[in-house]
Structure formats: structure tokens, C-alpha cells
Design an enzyme around this catalytic site. Structure first.
Site, PDB file in Angstrom:
ATOM      1  N   GLU A 165      -6.914   4.949  15.206  1.00 37.16           N
ATOM      2  CA  GLU A 165      -6.491   5.143  13.744  1.00 37.16           C
ATOM      3  C   GLU A 165      -6.107   3.798  13.063  1.00 37.16           C
ATOM      4  O   GLU A 165      -5.735   2.869  13.756  1.00 37.16           O
ATOM      5  CB  GLU A 165      -5.359   6.072  13.692  1.00 37.16           C
ATOM      6  CG  GLU A 165      -4.651   6.180  12.253  1.00 37.16           C
ATOM      7  CD  GLU A 165      -3.615   7.047  12.300  1.00 37.16           C
ATOM      8  OE1 GLU A 165      -3.517   8.249  13.269  1.00 37.16           O
ATOM      9  OE2 GLU A 165      -2.654   7.024  11.653  1.00 37.16           O
ATOM     10  N   GLU A 169      -0.185   3.166   4.616  1.00 37.32           N
ATOM     11  CA  GLU A 169       0.603   4.149   4.241  1.00 37.32           C
ATOM     12  C   GLU A 169       1.686   3.959   3.325  1.00 37.32           C
ATOM     13  O   GLU A 169       2.100   2.560   3.209  1.00 37.32           O
ATOM     14  CB  GLU A 169       1.394   4.807   5.600  1.00 37.32           C
ATOM     15  CG  GLU A 169       0.585   5.512   6.528  1.00 37.32           C
ATOM     16  CD  GLU A 169       1.302   6.224   7.493  1.00 37.32           C
ATOM     17  OE1 GLU A 169       1.345   7.371   7.711  1.00 37.32           O
ATOM     18  OE2 GLU A 169       2.094   5.285   8.201  1.00 37.32           O
ATOM     19  N   TRP A 257       2.397  13.949   2.637  1.00 40.41           N
ATOM     20  CA  TRP A 257       3.273  14.854   3.487  1.00 40.41           C
ATOM     21  C   TRP A 257       4.845  14.530   3.216  1.00 40.41           C
ATOM     22  O   TRP A 257       5.061  13.405   2.860  1.00 40.41           O
ATOM     23  CB  TRP A 257       2.734  15.059   4.979  1.00 40.41           C
ATOM     24  CG  TRP A 257       2.672  13.538   5.646  1.00 40.41           C
ATOM     25  CD1 TRP A 257       1.525  12.607   5.506  1.00 40.41           C
ATOM     26  CD2 TRP A 257       3.611  12.831   6.508  1.00 40.41           C
ATOM     27  NE1 TRP A 257       1.529  11.509   6.299  1.00 40.41           N
ATOM     28  CE2 TRP A 257       2.866  11.632   6.922  1.00 40.41           C
ATOM     29  CE3 TRP A 257       4.816  13.012   6.993  1.00 40.41           C
ATOM     30  CZ2 TRP A 257       3.378  10.774   7.716  1.00 40.41           C
ATOM     31  CZ3 TRP A 257       5.489  12.344   7.906  1.00 40.41           C
ATOM     32  CH2 TRP A 257       4.652  11.117   8.414  1.00 40.41           C
ATOM     33  N   THR A 267      11.484   9.265  11.736  1.00 45.59           N
ATOM     34  CA  THR A 267      10.620   9.603  10.760  1.00 45.59           C
ATOM     35  C   THR A 267      11.172   9.580   9.422  1.00 45.59           C
ATOM     36  O   THR A 267      10.678   9.072   8.535  1.00 45.59           O
ATOM     37  CB  THR A 267       9.568  10.703  10.855  1.00 45.59           C
ATOM     38  OG1 THR A 267       9.026  10.693  12.157  1.00 45.59           O
ATOM     39  CG2 THR A 267       8.553  10.988   9.721  1.00 45.59           C
TER      40      THR A 267
END
Ligand SMILES: *[C@@H]1O[C@H](CO)[C@@H](O)[C@H](O)[C@H]1NC(C)=O
Ligand SMILES: *[C@@H]1O[C@H](CO)[C@@H](O)[C@H](O)[C@H]1NC(C)=O
Length: 334
Positions: A165, A169, A257, A267
Site C-alpha cells: 500500500e 492520508e 472513515w 487510531t
């Protein structure tokens, strides 16, 4: 960061409630995350698990790369994955979650996140490119959803099966920041994240974010300026003799999200929390255009709008429909 989007995808799959099977039959030939079915949500290359599918040709083939500019002027530019019939030139982006909160608004791809009371968190949206890419330069014009803590916007190139990946972000607690990261083989190493100050509120205006991925390096650019370079040669892991560098064929994807209410403390701290929710609150990320230049191809195709499928004249083979010729799938037996 990929885990949360996978979690959302899993939720979407569970919601569609097909019966779990360990192997698939010819009417529901494609296996994905414990379930079998016959449409793109299950058969699309990268989502479909070939080893557990009905036979070795049940999963669709990768669409391959096409140098093209997608401008999101047509409603055909993003469609729910379940309705995708396999022509990436007609439908360059697929909305992969249900409910589907990806849409075309005023010439841009809009990804919306709404509150989901049952889970006490936002349910976002993800659009995957229907073409694949293995090295190339991808520029997306993005206006982020960085208007509140916890809201995460992303632009990534990812292979779900190998866990390779490359990321841009944006975390809502810091509207002027963009973060870059990359993963090899799902090895989580958040220390490779590098933050960059765009010098402007990323939610107010569009900026160009570019991932230039070659066999030898990854470059990240903001508004045409290189902000980070990772050379493959520098990713050699002495212990294993492997380069911890993403190489597998992958898809471009955009996602919004809820990191603040994700339930994982690390997170939440990374994204900011709690994500503010209230009556009528929703969050949106916009993508005005995506320009892909496949490796080894200098030209750019314009227009992918419905009715004008592009036919690359150079570079890789023109993509073809993945549906077996003339084959009609039977209705799902549930
Ligand atoms: C493999 O499965 C597909 C359906 O997924 C079918 O069309 C094809 O005929 C099968 N091939 C063989 C060799 O059984
Ligand atoms: C999001 O999905 C819900 C459920 O399908 C739908 O009611 C709503 O209109 C969607 N919103 C947008 C902006 O697409």
C-alpha cells in the site's frame, strides 16, 4: 492505514448476508471473506480469493492499467460495485460499500460519511478504481473532509491480498496536514509515516496530490512539489534480504472513515477524537479529477464518460470486459 477500511468492507459483506460457504459452486463461483457470489463485489480481481473460488478462472482477471484522466462529470464515473459489469472504461470507479455513499456532485466524486447509530460511529464510503496499476504516476485533485477531529480522508494505492500500500492520508484534527506512508506485505510500521504541512486548509480548496510509483522509488508530491522520496534500495531488510517496498499490482482508492470513533485507542489518538456527531451531521471528501499515467506511457487519455470508452493507443493492452462471453449468471439461491 488499511484495517479500518477492511473492517467496513467486512461489515458491508455481512450486511448483504449471503450464506457462508467454505467452497463455492458454479452459480456463486467467487469467494471473498467467507462468502460466495457471482457479481463484482465478489469476483473483482483483488477482492476475490482465487484459491477458494469455484475454479482457477472464476475470479475476474485484473483490468490492467490505462493512462486516463477521469473528471467525474458523468454519473457513470462511479457506480455501486454490485452493478459493475466489467468495463473499466465505462465505469472507472466503483463504490464498494453498502449503503453506497459515493456520488457525483458538481463534477466531482463526493464520498460521504453519515452517522450509524447502531455502531455509534460514522459509516463512510470508499471508491476503488476499476483499472489496476503496477507502477505509474497518479495525480488526484482532492478537497479533504478535515473539518473535525476523527474524520479521516485517504487516497491510496493498495493490493488487499498482498497488503502492499502507498498512502496519502488526512486526519481531521489537523486540517493543514497531509501524511504519507507505505506498507509492504501488510507489515505495520507506523514509524514510516511522514507528515507534511500543506500551508493551507486542505478542506477548503482542492490541491493536487501525486503518487509517482516506479520499480525503484516512490515519490509523493503536493501541488507539483516533491515532498517525499523513498528509494527501494533503502528498504532492504538485512535480516531477510527482502526489500520492504510495495511492488504488487494494485488499485487506486479513495476513502472517508471515522477514525475518532473507531474503537481503537491508537487510531483515535492519531485521527483525533471524539468525532463530533449530531443531528444532520455528515462529512464529505471530494475528488475533482484523477490523472493516471501508467508506467512507460507518456500520453494521457481524456474522457472516460459513458458512451466514449477510451481506447489506449500505446502502453498496455486495451482492457476488455471480464465477464465470460454471453454467460448469464443464475439468480442467487438465497
Ligand atoms: C470455471 O468456472 C467458471 C465459472 O466461474 C466457468 O464458466 C468455467 O467453465 C469453469 N471452468 C472449468 C474448467 O470448469
Ligand atoms: C447514503 O446512503 C444512505 C443509505 O443508502 C442513503 O439513504 C443516502 O441517501 C446516501 N447519501 C448520499 C449522500 O449518497
Amino acid at each position: 492505514m488499511k484495517f479500518n477500511s477492511l473492517l467496513l468492507a467486512a461489515t458491508a459483506l455481512a450486511a448483504s448476508a449471503v450464506q457462508a460457504q467454505s467452497t463455492c459452486n458454479e452459480w456463486s463461483p467467487c469467494f471473498r471473506e467467507g462468502y460466495c457470489d457471482s457479481d463484482a463485489m465478489f469476483c473483482l480481481w483483488g477482492l476475490c480469493d482465487e484459491a477458494k473460488s469455484f475454479n482457477s478462472t472464476s475470479c475476474w482477471k485484473p483490468e490492467g492499467c490505462a493512462s486516463q484522466l477521469v473528471t467525474f462529470d458523468s454519473s457513470a464515473d462511479v457506480i455501486p460495485i454490485r452493478t459493475y459489469s466489467g468495463n473499466p472504461n465505462v465505469n472507472p470507479y466503483l463504490s464498494i460499500f453498502e449503503p453506497d455513499n459515493a456520488s457525483i456532485v458538481d463534477g466531482a466524486l463526493k464520498l460521504q460519511m453519515n452517522y450509524q447509530a447502531a455502531q455509534n460511529k460514522g459509516f463512510g464510503a470508499t471508491a476503488d478504481a476499476s483499472h489496476t496499476i503496477q507502477y505509474g504516476r497518479v495525480t488526484a485533485r482532492v478537497k479533504t473532509a478535515s473539518v473535525a477531529p476523527g474524520v479521516v480522508s485517504s487516497f491510496i494505492i493498495r493490493n488487499d491480498q498482498t497488503g502492499d500500500e502507498i498512502d496519502f492520508e488526512w486526519v481531521g484534527k489537523d486540517p493543514s496536514q497531509v501524511q504519507t506512508n507505505y506498507y509492504f506485505n501488510d507489515i505495520l510500521d507506523y514509524t514510516k509515516m511522514v507528515a507534511y504541512n500543506v500551508g493551507a486548509d486542505t478542506s477548503k480548496d482542492y490541491h493536487d496530490y501525486t503518487i509517482d510509483w516506479s520499480e525503484n522509488s516512490i515519490q509523493w508530491l503536493v501541488d507539483g512539489k516533491v515532498i517525499r522520496v523513498v528509494n527501494k534500495a533503502d528498504t532492504l531488510d538485512a535480516a531477510t534480504g527482502k526489500y520492504l517496498f510495495p511492488t504488487s499490482e494494485a488499485r487506486v482508492a479513495f476513502s472517508i472513515w471515522d477514525g475518532g470513533n473507531s474503537g481503537a485507542q491508537g487510531t483515535a489518538e492519531w485521527a483525533g477524537y471524539p468525532t463530533p456527531w449530531g443531528n444532520g451531521v455528515s462529512y464529505q471528501m471530494f475528488v475533482d479529477s484523477v490523472d493516471v499515467k501508467c508506467s512507460g506511457d507518456q500520453g494521457t487519455q481524456t474522457s472516460t464518460d459513458a458512451g466514449e470508452p477510451s481506447n489506449p493507443t500505446s502502453g498496455p493492452e486495451p482492457p476488455v470486459s471480464n465477464l465470460p462471453g454471453g454467460q448469464k449468471c443464475r439468480p442467487r439461491p438465497y
